[in-house]
Design an enzyme around this catalytic site. Structure first.
Site, PDB file in Angstrom:
ATOM      1  N   ASP A 194      41.273   9.362  65.443  1.00 41.64           N
ATOM      2  CA  ASP A 194      40.155   9.518  66.496  1.00 41.64           C
ATOM      3  C   ASP A 194      40.286   7.867  66.683  1.00 41.64           C
ATOM      4  OD1 ASP A 194      38.484  11.695  66.455  1.00 41.64           O
ATOM      5  OD2 ASP A 194      38.127  11.428  64.699  1.00 41.64           O
ATOM      6  N   LYS A 219      40.489  22.826  69.009  1.00 41.90           N
ATOM      7  CA  LYS A 219      41.654  21.512  68.710  1.00 41.90           C
ATOM      8  C   LYS A 219      42.209  22.146  67.922  1.00 41.90           C
ATOM      9  CE  LYS A 219      37.871  17.841  68.386  1.00 41.90           C
ATOM     10  NZ  LYS A 219      36.844  16.583  67.852  1.00 41.90           N
ATOM     11  N   GLN A 248      35.159  15.729  61.710  1.00 43.93           N
ATOM     12  CA  GLN A 248      34.242  15.748  63.144  1.00 43.93           C
ATOM     13  C   GLN A 248      33.083  15.212  63.266  1.00 43.93           C
ATOM     14  OE1 GLN A 248      35.375  17.400  65.384  1.00 43.93           O
ATOM     15  NE2 GLN A 248      32.733  17.176  66.394  1.00 43.93           N
TER      16      GLN A 248
END
Ligand code: GUN
Length: 286
Positions: A119, A52, A96
């Site tokens: 997200d 990422k 995460q």
């Protein structure tokens, strides 16, 4: 023989588009910024976070990594999120998952400001997706849709079967297919006649997290098969949720693992972060 839909190719195209838009945004004095939080030392999470950050650098974003020790308390994590929520140069915040067991994932998801929730896990963003009026789509299901569009596959009126009902993939995936007028069935561990239901699918999305779970007898001749799984087989080799060798000859389109849905997740994260930066700076188009 199936046509293979290359996530490598499609994700490169998406990232190139984001890079171009980012350049124009920078001319207006805005550099999109993503904060990535990782707690503990899960090796798979470390690989995802590195990828990422690499993608951010490639498209021209600023990224900040917050690597916290496994014993971080809930209070410490929430305090960091609060600071990042208030930090103007950070447009997107990603924590995460999975988190170490002693941390409350739901509370963490709720703490991220919906405007910075790239997200799309916050209940406010989930609700907006349900209604079909949203700013962000969750990265993996959005990546699957991008592959479907790239391959020119029509969803309207098709029997779509999603195997898996997670909040991250299965449920939003079903919703996105429904938005395009698919007739959608979600299968899960309690589903009866799983094989028969899957074998009726024109579009089959596998998001179960079990290596080579989807066998040839679960797939209709000519079906479109999208594989969200990233697993290790008995020899430690990367594989998806679909038994590719068996299923590929029956499918009309199929995504490989690796190089299918995986790279799309990160490309769509870049797209969401760009959008967050534009929305927060009240820039409609660049
Ligand atoms: N863990 C596995 N997939 C994801 C994802 O898309 N976002 C976050 N934050 N964690 C994950």
């Amino acid at each position: 023989m199936a046509s293979v839909i290359s996530g490598k190719e499609v994700s490169a195209k998406v990232r190139a588009e984001v890079r171009e838009e980012c350049e124009r945004l920078k001319e207006k004095g805005v550099t999109p910024g993503l904060a990535v939080i990782i707690v503990g030392d899960d090796p798979a999470s470390r690989v995802y976070v590195n990828n990422k950050k690499k993608a951010c650098a490639e498209v021209g974003f600023a990224s900040e990594e917050y690597a916290l020790p496994a014993e971080t308390t809930q209070q410490e994590l929430l305090a960091l999120i609060d600071t990042l929520n208030k930090k103007p140069e950070i447009n997107g915040i990603l924590c995460q998952l999975p988190l170490p067991k002693h941390l409350d994932e739901t509370a963490v998801i709720h703490a991220i400001s919906p405007e910075k929730d790239v997200d799309a896990f916050h209940p406010s963003n989930v609700g907006k997706i349900m209604i079909g009026d949203y700013d962000f789509l969750p990265c993996t299901p959005a990546g699957v849709m991008e592959l479907i569009h790239f391959a020119g596959i029509e969803v309207s009126g098709k029997n779509c079967v999603v195997i898996g009902r997670s909040n991250i993939v299965g449920k939003p995936m079903a919703m996105l297919l429904l938005h395009e007028n698919g007739t959608v069935t979600i299968c899960h561990s309690k589903t009866k006649d799983l094989k028969e239901i899957c074998a009726g699918a024109d579009i089959l999305v596998a998001a179960v997290g079990r290596p080579k779970f989807v066998k040839a007898d679960m797939v209709k001749e000519g079906a479109v098969v999208l594989d969200v799984g990233i697993n290790r087989d008995e020899n430690g080799k990367l594989c998806g949720d679909v038994d590719y060798e068996q299923v590929e000859p029956k499918a009309s389109f199929i995504t490989p693992v690796p190089g299918g849905v995986g790279p799309m997740t990160i490309a769509m994260l870049m797209k969401n972060t760009l959008k967050a930066a534009k929305l927060q700076n009240h820039i409609e188009s660049v």
